[in-house]
Design a protein around this motif. Structure first.
Motif, PDB file in Angstrom:
ATOM      1  N   ILE A 292       0.849  -1.187   0.000  1.00 45.36           N
ATOM      2  CA  ILE A 292       0.000   0.000   0.000  1.00 45.36           C
ATOM      3  C   ILE A 292       0.886   1.239   0.000  1.00 45.36           C
ATOM      4  O   ILE A 292       1.750   1.404   0.854  1.00 45.36           O
ATOM      5  CB  ILE A 292      -0.936   0.005   1.228  1.00 45.36           C
ATOM      6  N   GLN A 293       0.702   2.109  -0.967  1.00 40.41           N
ATOM      7  CA  GLN A 293       1.525   3.304  -1.074  1.00 40.41           C
ATOM      8  C   GLN A 293       1.159   4.338  -0.027  1.00 40.41           C
ATOM      9  O   GLN A 293       1.986   5.166   0.356  1.00 40.41           O
ATOM     10  CB  GLN A 293       1.382   3.912  -2.471  1.00 40.41           C
ATOM     11  N   GLU A 294      -0.065   4.289   0.455  1.00 36.44           N
ATOM     12  CA  GLU A 294      -0.498   5.219   1.483  1.00 36.44           C
ATOM     13  C   GLU A 294       0.120   4.814   2.824  1.00 36.44           C
ATOM     14  O   GLU A 294       0.243   3.646   3.140  1.00 36.44           O
ATOM     15  CB  GLU A 294      -2.025   5.176   1.566  1.00 36.44           C
ATOM     16  N   GLY A 295       0.541   5.788   3.610  1.00 39.43           N
ATOM     17  CA  GLY A 295       1.080   5.493   4.935  1.00 39.43           C
ATOM     18  C   GLY A 295      -0.033   5.124   5.882  1.00 39.43           C
ATOM     19  O   GLY A 295      -1.021   5.849   6.024  1.00 39.43           O
ATOM     20  N   LEU A 296       0.094   3.971   6.559  1.00 34.47           N
ATOM     21  CA  LEU A 296      -0.952   3.481   7.448  1.00 34.47           C
ATOM     22  C   LEU A 296      -0.340   2.981   8.753  1.00 34.47           C
ATOM     23  O   LEU A 296       0.700   2.307   8.740  1.00 34.47           O
ATOM     24  CB  LEU A 296      -1.733   2.340   6.794  1.00 34.47           C
ATOM     25  N   CYS A 297      -0.989   3.313   9.867  1.00 38.00           N
ATOM     26  CA  CYS A 297      -0.593   2.717  11.132  1.00 38.00           C
ATOM     27  C   CYS A 297      -1.815   2.640  12.037  1.00 38.00           C
ATOM     28  O   CYS A 297      -2.801   3.357  11.846  1.00 38.00           O
ATOM     29  CB  CYS A 297       0.545   3.483  11.793  1.00 38.00           C
ATOM     30  N   LEU A 298      -1.745   1.749  13.024  1.00 40.65           N
ATOM     31  CA  LEU A 298      -2.841   1.513  13.947  1.00 40.65           C
ATOM     32  C   LEU A 298      -2.349   1.835  15.348  1.00 40.65           C
ATOM     33  O   LEU A 298      -1.292   1.339  15.775  1.00 40.65           O
ATOM     34  CB  LEU A 298      -3.302   0.052  13.854  1.00 40.65           C
ATOM     35  N   LEU A 299      -3.092   2.689  16.074  1.00 35.79           N
ATOM     36  CA  LEU A 299      -2.691   3.117  17.414  1.00 35.79           C
ATOM     37  C   LEU A 299      -3.758   2.752  18.433  1.00 35.79           C
ATOM     38  O   LEU A 299      -4.955   2.746  18.127  1.00 35.79           O
ATOM     39  CB  LEU A 299      -2.475   4.633  17.454  1.00 35.79           C
ATOM     40  N   ASP A 300      -3.297   2.448  19.687  1.00 38.01           N
ATOM     41  CA  ASP A 300      -4.253   2.269  20.764  1.00 38.01           C
ATOM     42  C   ASP A 300      -4.426   3.588  21.513  1.00 38.01           C
ATOM     43  O   ASP A 300      -3.879   4.628  21.106  1.00 38.01           O
ATOM     44  CB  ASP A 300      -3.815   1.134  21.702  1.00 38.01           C
ATOM     45  N   LYS A 301      -5.154   3.560  22.618  1.00 43.08           N
ATOM     46  CA  LYS A 301      -5.461   4.802  23.328  1.00 43.08           C
ATOM     47  C   LYS A 301      -4.242   5.421  24.001  1.00 43.08           C
ATOM     48  O   LYS A 301      -4.285   6.588  24.396  1.00 43.08           O
ATOM     49  CB  LYS A 301      -6.557   4.545  24.369  1.00 43.08           C
ATOM     50  N   GLU A 302      -3.184   4.647  24.158  1.00 37.73           N
ATOM     51  CA  GLU A 302      -1.948   5.172  24.744  1.00 37.73           C
ATOM     52  C   GLU A 302      -0.997   5.691  23.667  1.00 37.73           C
ATOM     53  O   GLU A 302       0.166   5.959  23.954  1.00 37.73           O
ATOM     54  CB  GLU A 302      -1.254   4.071  25.565  1.00 37.73           C
ATOM     55  N   TYR A 303      -1.469   5.788  22.425  1.00 35.62           N
ATOM     56  CA  TYR A 303      -0.653   6.212  21.276  1.00 35.62           C
ATOM     57  C   TYR A 303       0.454   5.213  20.957  1.00 35.62           C
ATOM     58  O   TYR A 303       1.467   5.558  20.359  1.00 35.62           O
ATOM     59  CB  TYR A 303      -0.049   7.603  21.498  1.00 35.62           C
ATOM     60  N   THR A 304       0.247   3.948  21.376  1.00 39.60           N
ATOM     61  CA  THR A 304       1.208   2.902  21.051  1.00 39.60           C
ATOM     62  C   THR A 304       0.953   2.410  19.632  1.00 39.60           C
ATOM     63  O   THR A 304      -0.188   2.159  19.250  1.00 39.60           O
ATOM     64  CB  THR A 304       1.085   1.724  22.032  1.00 39.60           C
ATOM     65  N   VAL A 305       2.020   2.273  18.851  1.00 34.90           N
ATOM     66  CA  VAL A 305       1.899   1.790  17.471  1.00 34.90           C
ATOM     67  C   VAL A 305       1.675   0.280  17.494  1.00 34.90           C
ATOM     68  O   VAL A 305       2.523  -0.472  17.971  1.00 34.90           O
ATOM     69  CB  VAL A 305       3.164   2.122  16.648  1.00 34.90           C
ATOM     70  N   ILE A 306       0.526  -0.159  16.990  1.00 32.58           N
ATOM     71  CA  ILE A 306       0.201  -1.590  16.926  1.00 32.58           C
ATOM     72  C   ILE A 306       0.669  -2.171  15.596  1.00 32.58           C
ATOM     73  O   ILE A 306       1.317  -3.214  15.550  1.00 32.58           O
ATOM     74  CB  ILE A 306      -1.319  -1.810  17.089  1.00 32.58           C
ATOM     75  N   ILE A 307       0.318  -1.497  14.505  1.00 35.00           N
ATOM     76  CA  ILE A 307       0.716  -1.911  13.153  1.00 35.00           C
ATOM     77  C   ILE A 307       1.182  -0.671  12.409  1.00 35.00           C
ATOM     78  O   ILE A 307       0.602   0.406  12.552  1.00 35.00           O
ATOM     79  CB  ILE A 307      -0.463  -2.564  12.392  1.00 35.00           C
ATOM     80  N   ILE A 308       2.215  -0.825  11.595  1.00 34.41           N
ATOM     81  CA  ILE A 308       2.676   0.289  10.760  1.00 34.41           C
ATOM     82  C   ILE A 308       3.261  -0.279   9.479  1.00 34.41           C
ATOM     83  O   ILE A 308       4.003  -1.267   9.517  1.00 34.41           O
ATOM     84  CB  ILE A 308       3.699   1.173  11.507  1.00 34.41           C
TER      85      ILE A 308
END
Length: 739
Positions: free
Chosen positions: A153-169
């Motif tokens: 995916i050319q678009e930048g994607l990441c998944l964060l929890d409520k603590e701003y922890t990066v789950i997926i990037i």
């Protein structure tokens, strides 16, 4: 019951073994099979007669290890147990049949030792775990596919929890953040700590909106070297099954250019833990007449009472069932007695004394009935399936995370077979093409209704190239079913398996229609602006020619005519000759001075040999001498060395033009000129105390338009502030771009 078998066990156990779902075989000291229960025949896909007399070293067996290497018969668990006299536990073996499909089993072999302490045979139990093995493989493939899709995916994607922890990037997001933070962001890191403190409140407020279920979109600029970066950020809340926001998906796109031009499959049940009694299986038998359930060994470990003496196993089991699952088992006995069921298979939870939870697969079947058909006895097993449940939950969670990112991208994308059949499409694509998802899935991409014959051939060629391992980028002109005519920037990327074979394709698309329209409009405006500047230049030249012509005719020509008359009179009158020649000399000097002044209005020659300040100073002194007003020129805060020649000439011409306008129209007595540099720009201000004018009623004349065009050619700013009776103030600022 097989009468030819001489059981090593007595009592109810032969019946119990025959009704087990696990395979049980008994081999003599020579390794020959002398007994196999029905489950063994079913799992091994051989009849009872075919199994009798077989040994592990029989050439008809085709067995492999868990790593797919050959598994020789002499190394089979039963043969090792016979040879060493030691128990062989939890051995994984694959058996290939006629169809080459692999049946996977987990084996436990226990040697039977006689009174003289010699091995007299071996009893082996095995459970089919094909579904478990396949589920693990499918989970690996699913994770590989998800990783491949996110990486492509050319678009930048990441998944964060409520603590701003990066789950997926994904890699695109890592690259973007590396440009901003000079750090490659990884899963597990806290995103907010990399931002400067002054941005924290802004970031927190937007994330709070997203965690409250709001879809948030904004654009933000970061100052980095060598160029600033503009990002479009989209915060998409990710909900769980109850509708609670558990994550925020962040889609980021680098929009710098645009700114400067205007983102395991379900497992099956685990095998029985151990074979009945000898192999420690958690088996049970229920007597419907007595209402008593008898348990095998191992139940203590399963319910968490291991090591306790005089344990009431039936009570311990019932007390361990989770209170929310009691309803599943409370009516079992009544259902058996009423004839409603003759077997069961249930999944429920056990609750340990410490509060931890274990998932159980409880299976049973009636094995004896009375003369009236009423059940007398049932047997079954209870197996720990906690690991399977964990994997199921992990798959669901992975799917939720992946879907949250997949559906929140700005570009429409999908998953496609190498033949061009659409297997999946994200919500962006479904919404854009306005086609229900169920109609998209299974559709042939090449046969889409919105393709013309020309674009269909182009799409077909692209799919064929991608199927061969090539990433393809191309533009398509589409006409959708609702009549919209669009230009789409398409790309198709291949996904490879571990052997390098293309197994899937990822089609991606962006709607470029508005961007192309905007680019055309920008180009049209640019051309119009060039025409205006050219026309203004021509008008200025024509005006200048007329002024030069008038000045030559009305002034210099008259002076020269006078000189001619003086010289003629001097030639005719000797007594007046000296005085007339003297007057002619004076007029020649006067004509030369007028020519010098005129040439100075056409071009400032002093800029070649003098500074801008000196040229302006000379111009203001000349005008002040010939006109009845006061001119002040303030240049204390000017750093002239920062200006290029084009900027100097523009400033000189604007001052010249505005002074002419003031002289013609303003009736001013005082003029103030201020020229300075500050930060990254040069600023000019010309103010007078004349009569002013109403700017809302007065159209822009050639002089003002000339000045505006000159400023615009430098990407500068131009403003005039005036009103009747309040004089006029002209302000100009040009960006410093010294060359």
């Amino acid at each position: 019951m097989h009468n030819s078998m001489q059981y090593p066990l007595t009592g109810i156990f032969p019946t119990l073994i025959d009704n087990l779902s696990e395979g049980i075989v008994y081999q003599n000291v020579s390794g020959e099979i002398i007994y196999a229960n029905p489950a063994a025949s079913k799992i091994l896909k051989l009849t009872y007669d075919q199994l009798l007399g077989k040994t592990s070293v029989d050439s008809s067996w085709k067995t492999i290890r868990e790593d797919y290497t050959a598994f020789p018969g002499i190394e089979h668990p039963a043969m090792l147990a016979l040879k060493t006299g030691e128990v062989q536990k939890d051995i994984i073996m694959g058996i290939t049949g006629i169809t080459d499909n692999i049946t996977w089993i987990k084996i436990n072999s226990r040697p039977i030792v006689g009174e003289n302490k010699t091995v007299e045979g071996v009893i082996t139990s095995f459970a089919e775990i094909t579904r478990e093995i396949n589920a693990v493989e499918n989970l690996k493939k699913l994770q590989q596919n998800q990783d491949a899709i996110l990486s492509n995916i050319q678009e930048g994607l990441c998944l964060l929890d409520k603590e701003y922890t990066v789950i997926i990037i994904n890699n695109s997001a890592k690259n973007i953040y590396k440009k901003i933070f000079n750090h490659s962001l990884q899963s597990g890191e806290y995103l907010i700590k990399f931002f400067p403190p002054e941005r924290h409140d802004f970031i927190r407020s937007n994330f709070e909106r997203a965690f409250n279920g709001e879809f948030v979109e904004y654009e933000v600029m970061y100052k980095v070297e060598p160029d600033d970066i503009w990002l479009n950020v989209f915060l998409n809340p990710v909900f769980d099954a109850t509708g609670k926001v558990i994550y925020v998906s962040v889609a980021i796109n680098d929009i710098t250019k645009r700114k400067y031009a205007e983102t395991a499959l379900l497992n099956s049940e685990n095998r029985f833990r151990e074979t009945l009694l000898q192999l420690g299986d958690n088996a049970w038998e229920h007597n419907f007449i007595k209402g008593v359930t008898t348990f095998s060994t191992g139940i203590e470990e399963l319910v968490g009472y291991n090591g306790e003496k005089d344990l009431n196993r039936q009570k311990a089991w019932l007390d361990s069932i989770h209170e929310e699952d009691l309803w599943l088992v409370s009516g079992l006995t009544a259902d058996y007695l009423s004839g409603k069921i003759s077997s069961h298979s249930l999944e429920y939870r056990l609750k340990y004394k410490d509060g931890s939870i274990k998932w159980i697969l409880d299976r049973g079947i009636v094995i004896e009935r009375d003369a009236n058909g009423k059940p007398v006895r049932a047997i079954g097993t209870r197996s720990d399936i906690s690991e399977r449940k964990r994997i199921e939950q992990e798959i669901i969670e992975n799917e939720r995370k992946f879907r949250g990112i997949f559906d929140s991208t700005f570009q429409f994308m999908g998953l496609m077979s190498v033949e061009g059949i659409l297997l999946e499409a994200n919500q962006t694509a479904v919404n854009f093409f306005n086609i229900p998802r169920e109609e998209v899935i299974g559709m042939n991409f090449i046969d889409s209704k919105w393709f013309s014959e020309k674009t269909r051939n182009k799409a077909k060629t692209a799919v064929n190239k991608a199927a061969k391992g090539e990433t393809v980028n191309f533009e398509l002109e589409l006409t959708l079913l609702d009549g919209r005519e669009l230009v789409i920037d398409f790309s198709i990327r291949p996904i490879f398996d571990t052997s390098g074979k293309v197994i899937l394709l990822i089609p991606e698309g962006r709607d470029m229609t508005e961007k192309i329209k905007m680019e055309k409009e920008i180009e049209r405006q640019r051309l119009n602006r060039q025409r205006e500047i050219l026309n203004a230049g021509i008008e200025g030249q024509e005006k200048q020619r007329k002024e030069v012509s008038r000045e030559l005719h009305d002034n210099i020509n008259q002076i020269l005519a006078t000189i001619k008359v003086y010289l003629q009179l001097a030639n005719e009158n000797e007594s007046l000759r000296y005085s007339l020649i003297q007057k002619s000399y004076e007029n020649v000097s006067h004509a030369i001075e007028e020519v010098r002044k005129l040439s100075k209005t056409l071009a400032p020659p002093t800029l070649d040999n003098e500074t801008l300040v000196e040229a302006i100073d000379q111009m203001t002194k000349d005008m002040a001498l010939s006109m009845l007003f006061e001119i002040s020129f303030n240049h204390k805060r000017l750093r002239e060395e920062l200006l290029n020649n084009a900027q100097k000439m523009t400033i000189y011409r604007i001052i010249q033009e505005q002074l002419v306008n003031i002289i013609k129209y303003s009736k001013a007595k005082k003029i103030d000129i201020m020229l300075s540099t500050a930060k990254n720009e040069v600023n000019l201000k010309i103010a007078d105390n004349g009569i002013g004018f109403d700017s809302s009623l007065r159209t822009t004349g050639t002089g003002i338009r000339n000045m505006m065009n000159r400023v615009e050619s430098h990407n500068g700013k131009f403003n005039i502030t005036t009103s009747p009776g309040s004089g006029c103030c002209l302000e100009v600022s040009l960006p410093l771009t010294k060359i």
